[in-house]
Design an enzyme around this catalytic site. Structure first.
Site, PDB file in Angstrom:
ATOM      1  CG  HIS A  84      -0.879  10.149  -8.076  1.00  0.00           C
ATOM      2  ND1 HIS A  84       0.271   9.440  -7.823  1.00  0.00           N
ATOM      3  CD2 HIS A  84      -1.783   9.701  -7.173  1.00  0.00           C
ATOM      4  CE1 HIS A  84       0.078   8.619  -6.812  1.00  0.00           C
ATOM      5  NE2 HIS A  84      -1.166   8.743  -6.392  1.00  0.00           N
ATOM      6  CG  ASP A 222       3.483  10.368  -8.903  1.00  0.00           C
ATOM      7  OD1 ASP A 222       3.024  11.499  -8.692  1.00  0.00           O
ATOM      8  OD2 ASP A 222       2.764   9.342  -8.979  1.00  0.00           O
ATOM      9  CB  SER A 590      -0.284   8.242  -3.084  1.00  0.00           C
ATOM     10  OG  SER A 590      -0.278   7.220  -4.024  1.00  0.00           O
TER      11      SER A 590
HETATM   12  N1  ARG Z   1      -1.399   3.440  -9.168  1.00  0.00           N
HETATM   13  C1  ARG Z   1      -1.188   4.629  -8.377  1.00  0.00           C
HETATM   14  C2  ARG Z   1      -2.304   4.748  -7.351  1.00  0.00           C
HETATM   15  O1  ARG Z   1      -3.046   3.836  -7.164  1.00  0.00           O
HETATM   16  C3  ARG Z   1      -1.060   5.851  -9.228  1.00  0.00           C
HETATM   17  C4  ARG Z   1      -2.327   6.347  -9.803  1.00  0.00           C
HETATM   18  C5  ARG Z   1      -2.208   7.611 -10.599  1.00  0.00           C
HETATM   19  N2  ARG Z   1      -1.491   7.429 -11.826  1.00  0.00           N
HETATM   20  C6  ARG Z   1      -2.040   6.949 -12.979  1.00  0.00           C
HETATM   21  N3  ARG Z   1      -1.266   6.736 -14.005  1.00  0.00           N
HETATM   22  N4  ARG Z   1      -3.312   6.688 -13.089  1.00  0.00           N
HETATM   23  O2  ARG Z   1      -2.842   5.720  -6.948  1.00  0.00           O
HETATM   24  N1  GLU Z   2      -1.049   5.167  -6.025  1.00  0.00           N
HETATM   25  C1  GLU Z   2      -1.664   4.792  -4.774  1.00  0.00           C
HETATM   26  C2  GLU Z   2      -2.179   6.004  -4.000  1.00  0.00           C
HETATM   27  O1  GLU Z   2      -2.552   6.976  -4.585  1.00  0.00           O
HETATM   28  C3  GLU Z   2      -0.715   3.965  -4.008  1.00  0.00           C
HETATM   29  C4  GLU Z   2      -0.669   2.680  -4.677  1.00  0.00           C
HETATM   30  C5  GLU Z   2      -1.174   1.583  -3.794  1.00  0.00           C
HETATM   31  O2  GLU Z   2      -0.325   1.121  -3.014  1.00  0.00           O
HETATM   32  O3  GLU Z   2      -2.353   1.218  -3.873  1.00  0.00           O
HETATM   33  O4  GLU Z   2      -2.305   5.981  -2.802  1.00  0.00           O
END
Ligand code: ARG
Ligand code: GLU
Length: 655
Positions: A84, A222, A590
């Site tokens: 991502h 990921d 991330s």
């Molecule tokens: N929750 C993760 C973050 O905050 C992954 C976000 C990207 N993936 C998604 N399915 N939207 O960045």
């Molecule tokens: N998916 C999050 C990022 O892109 C990390 C998730 C989180 O700990 O907030 O950094």
């Protein structure tokens, strides 16, 4: 005597936390934490983690793009980050003929690696406490805040210029920590020729999609792979065919030994933003006003998008990235609200403020929490209006288009936007008092009589759309934003004292600065959790779980046929995929390397569990877990799906 010794030992055990959990620590000050880390299993020294004199782990970690982390895994500049985090670059290289998002991408040789204009990675050269230099010339008590700001700015500019003198991609910045009680200089070297080497198909890299986002059990592969290129002196350079792979001072060895519950882990990366030391009134607003309202508004938006996306494959593709963006915070806030209420964070903070106030009586800090409460009292209604604008009218695409902002018409579907217009304008109108709306809005509302009539006019006339957009933007950027800014400044000022006071109030507590996208170390251990009564989540997921979720009819769970075939051959049931640990992370982490006791790579951080997202304000050791991709799944996908095992030749394995 013996009894006394035993009870003394028990007492020590009781006040020293048994688990390594909360905290995002500054690498340069890691010597203050190192014995605690070692007592929890770390086998490295402080110099192995951070040193300016010798190659160390910090030299293998980069800030990737604007807000992710990456890590070096070979002597030839090979880098891992999340899928991502690489997504937009993979997307830019994709076309109908070469759909790398759908099919994945694997460079079979260096010449096939794809350049990404605009993408940079930054290595931290050094960081140091520059508080006395930054505040030189400032006389507390004799100067006002405006004078302080001026002095800080002047000293910062001088320091930054000095630090960047060498050129060669050096970028320096001075960051305020603890609300400006401390200043640190960060000197980075920024490389700007970064090429795409490999990415799994989205059905692996985004497996589970929005359905599984922020959730456990998780099975998302990921990751994506890049390579940093440099000039012949190993220095940053614009893209050129003549550039050569970058030779890092340090790269991570990969451990294939696997993780077990209880194992020590640490995460080295760039967490974006946390607010651990705020007043109860701030948490009260988030838990009881902001989160619930924004969740409801986004539920409406997501519902509208989904209705049209479910009805058309084309619309689904057009809106999938927008949907993901809206859904990500929407889901996070739900966990945050629930967690803050469960932990009674407001009540706990109020209790703390009572004790603090009693202590502060007669000192320079007397009345400080009341002062904060009063500013919040004034701020919350205007801040709510600010958030309402951003979550309602400012999301209407027709208005953005009319205002001439850059907008990709390829991803526009008018029926969604027409429905969105009515829903968002209505929510805005109902949700906010008229005093927060521009006169133009009030006049037109009376003139049209209904949002539907207004919508028809706006979608029929660019002028009408532009007039509305201009009125809303002017009001938002004017009266609303300026008030929000000045109240935020007042808050920050008081917080500077409150932060310092909290540290004096609890002199034996170890304080870590709130996250601000600077490099940090978090540490903890592999551990499952109980999300609800009678449920316990084990910390490791496997390929078996992917096969269980596999469903060709559900987009998020439709895996590539090759993965089904590989599984059917047998032998991969226990292939690990993701794991949970107690490391304190947030957005920006991330892509961060997850390391074992020896500093070898065991995984890549990519998410947290939604029940634990309150950790941005309050760390609950029972449920705060970061989610990592097991490095062995990365190796499995590279070999079995990418047929790119030649990449292993340049990696270094611990076992
Ligand atoms: N929750 C993760 C973050 O905050 C992954 C976000 C990207 N993936 C998604 N399915 N939207 O960045
Ligand atoms: N998916 C999050 C990022 O892109 C990390 C998730 C989180 O700990 O907030 O950094």
């Amino acid at each position: 005597m013996k009894r006394l010794l035993i009870s003394a030992a028990l007492l020590i055990a009781a006040i020293t936390p048994l688990k390594a959990d909360e905290g995002m620590w500054l690498p340069a000050l890691i010597s203050e934490r190192i014995s605690h880390m070692q007592s929890h299993g770390l086998r490295l020294s402080a110099e192995d983690i951070y040193s300016v004199n010798q190659a160390c782990l910090k030299d293998a970690v980069v800030l990737f793009g604007g807000g992710c982390t990456g890590e070096l895994v070979s002597a030839e500049g090979l880098l891992f980050t999340n899928h991502h985090c690489g997504y937009s670059y993979i997307q830019k290289h994709s076309s109908v003929e070469h759909d790398y998002l759908k099919d994945g991408f694997w460079a079979l040789s260096r010449t096939e690696e794809l350049p990404n204009p605009g993408l940079t990675v930054s290595f931290l050269e050094r960081m140091e406490d520059v508080t006395s230099i930054i505040l030189k010339g400032y006389k507390p008590g004799k100067m006002d805040e405006a004078q302080r700001v001026k002095i800080v700015k002047k000293n910062t500019e001088k320091l930054v210029k000095e630090a960047e003198k060498e050129g060669n991609g050096l970028k320096a910045s001075v960051e305020a920590l603890y609300y400006g009680n401390q200043y640190f200089l960060f000197v980075f070297r920024e490389y700007r020729d970064v090429r795409l080497v490999g990415a799994p198909p989205s059905s692996i890299g985004k497996f589970g999609g929005e359905t599984d986002n922020w959730m456990w059990p998780r099975h998302t592969g990921d990751f994506s792979i890049f390579r940093i290129y440099a000039d012949s002196n190993n220095m940053p350079a614009d893209y050129s065919e003549a550039n050569v792979p970058y030779t890092p001072k340090k790269f991570l060895k990969i451990s294939r030994a696997g993780v077990n519950e209880g194992d020590f882990t640490f995460v080295y990366g760039c967490p974006g933003s946390t607010q651990e030391y705020v007043h109860s009134a701030a948490v009260d607003y988030i838990a009881n006003v902001s989160d619930p309202e924004k969740i409801a508004l986004r539920t409406t938006r997501l519902g509208i998008m989904k209705k049209y996306m479910d009805g058309s494959q084309k619309v689904r593709i057009q809106y999938s990235s927008k949907y993901a963006g809206v859904a990500n915070a929407w889901k996070k806030w739900q966990g945050e609200e629930k967690g803050l209420k469960k932990m009674k964070t407001v009540e706990v903070k109020k209790e703390y403020e009572k004790r603090f106030s009693a202590w502060a009586k007669g000192t320079e800090y007397e009345g400080i929490t009341d002062n904060l409460a009063a500013i919040y009292e004034e701020r919350n209604s205007i801040y709510r209006a600010y958030e309402y604008y951003r979550e309602t009218v400012l999301t209407i695409e027709r208005l953005r288009i009319a205002s001439g902002k850059s907008f990709d018409m390829k991803d526009y579907y008018e029926p969604i936007d027409r429905e969105m217009f009515v829903a968002m304008m209505t929510a805005f109108d109902k949700g906010l008092e008229d005093s927060y709306k521009p006169d133009y809005f009030l006049q037109k509302r009376a003139q049209y009589g209904s949002m539907e009539a207004w919508r028809d006019a706006v979608f029929a006339s660019n002028e009408e759309a532009k007039a509305l957009s201009d009125a809303l933007e002017a009001y938002f950027n004017g009266p609303i934003l300026s008030k929000v800014r000045s109240l935020s400044e007042s808050l920050d000022l008081v917080y500077r004292d409150y932060m310092r006071a909290q540290m004096e109030f609890e002199p034996n507590k170890a304080f870590y600065p709130d996250a601000n996208l600077t490099l940090r170390v978090a540490y903890g251990h592999v551990e499952g959790y109980s999300p609800a009564d009678a449920i316990y989540y084990r910390p490791v997921s496997t390929l078996k779980g992917i096969i269980e979720k596999d469903n060709p009819d559900i987009f998020d769970y439709n895996i590539p046929q090759t993965l089904r075939d590989i599984y059917a051959r047998g032998g991969f049931e226990n292939q690990p995929v993701c794991f949970l640990a107690t490391n304190h992370t947030t957005g920006g982490n991330s892509g961060s390397p997850v390391l074992n006791a020896h500093g070898n790579l065991i995984g890549i951080n990519f998410d947290r569990v939604w029940e634990g997202t309150l950790s941005d304000l309050d760390f609950d050791p029972d449920v705060c877990r970061n989610i990592s991709l097991d490095v062995r799944y990365i190796l499995f996908i590279i070999k079995e799906i990418g047929h790119a095992a030649y990449l292993f030749d340049e990696m270094c394995f611990e076992d």
